[in-house]
Design an enzyme around this catalytic site. Sequence first.
Site, PDB file in Angstrom:
ATOM      1  N   THR A  25      24.546  77.996  48.992  1.00 26.92           N
ATOM      2  CA  THR A  25      25.586  76.726  48.699  1.00 26.92           C
ATOM      3  C   THR A  25      26.878  77.072  49.456  1.00 26.92           C
ATOM      4  O   THR A  25      27.217  78.398  49.562  1.00 26.92           O
ATOM      5  CB  THR A  25      25.586  76.489  47.258  1.00 26.92           C
ATOM      6  OG1 THR A  25      25.953  77.801  46.703  1.00 26.92           O
ATOM      7  CG2 THR A  25      24.326  76.180  46.749  1.00 26.92           C
ATOM      8  N   GLY A  26      27.556  76.293  49.574  1.00 25.53           N
ATOM      9  CA  GLY A  26      28.837  76.391  50.241  1.00 25.53           C
ATOM     10  C   GLY A  26      28.694  76.852  51.712  1.00 25.53           C
ATOM     11  O   GLY A  26      27.669  76.870  52.070  1.00 25.53           O
ATOM     12  N   CYS A  27      29.980  76.989  52.095  1.00 32.38           N
ATOM     13  CA  CYS A  27      30.008  77.312  53.640  1.00 32.38           C
ATOM     14  C   CYS A  27      30.514  78.772  53.907  1.00 32.38           C
ATOM     15  O   CYS A  27      30.697  79.005  54.959  1.00 32.38           O
ATOM     16  CB  CYS A  27      30.938  76.280  54.363  1.00 32.38           C
ATOM     17  SG  CYS A  27      32.573  76.290  53.379  1.00 32.38           S
ATOM     18  N   VAL A  28      30.728  79.547  52.879  1.00 32.84           N
ATOM     19  CA  VAL A  28      31.053  80.964  53.124  1.00 32.84           C
ATOM     20  C   VAL A  28      30.230  81.914  52.730  1.00 32.84           C
ATOM     21  O   VAL A  28      30.215  82.981  52.689  1.00 32.84           O
ATOM     22  CB  VAL A  28      32.489  81.125  52.477  1.00 32.84           C
ATOM     23  CG1 VAL A  28      33.436  80.276  52.656  1.00 32.84           C
ATOM     24  CG2 VAL A  28      32.236  80.933  50.746  1.00 32.84           C
TER      25      VAL A  28
END
Lengths: 121, 111
Positions: B108-111
């Site tokens: 999940t998320g972009c990092v």
Amino acid sequence: MPVNNCLFILSTPPHGSAVAQETLDVILMYAAFGVPVTLLFIGDGIFQLKKNQSTAPLQLKNFSAIFRAMKDYDIDNVYADESAMTARSIQLADLLIDVTPLDAQRQSQLIESADLVFNLS
Amino acid sequence: MAVMNVGGRDIPVDQEGFLMDLTDWDRDVAQALAAEEGVTLDARHWEIIDFLRAYYAEYQLTPALRILTRKIGLALGKDKGNVEYLLSLFPVGPLKQACKFSGLPKPTGCV
């Protein structure tokens, strides 16, 4: 404004809604970017840290193991309302990670000293 | 939903190729997932995949890239604890592609 100290107040039980897990995602995001994060568990939020949670009957993922990964994210400052623990008969040994219990006055100081306070409920 | 055939087994995957049922994963499935994206897994990939799977099993979490590179540096050697090294193995995106081949959920998320 650079945020030097971000305090998250966690007050919801772990699995009754998505709040706890979503808040945990935010916490890990802040920490992954190197923001110093402090956690304060109050009320039923203390149940998030209970050992031996079983989510299988709810068909939910047991995300409580994530708390044990917090040391990898340099999240070391974890506090709990000592009266909330007493009211729920929760001892430090019942919890997944090391927690420092605080009385009401020291909780106030913690909130006062934070640059940013998150309290999702 | 799509289905991938590995050694006679039908393995359901989502539109992006992530396993629908994480328990379907084995090394043959990993090779098949990688082959779909033109990657042949060798010992260098396996040590990252094994690391990710062990971390997920322990913490129910795929660590953020910054955390992952730090942990890999500590566990497997400093020369491997950086994004460039991971990109050389998982060219589409070190976290997303490594998670896919490892049979873990899409991060999940972009990092």
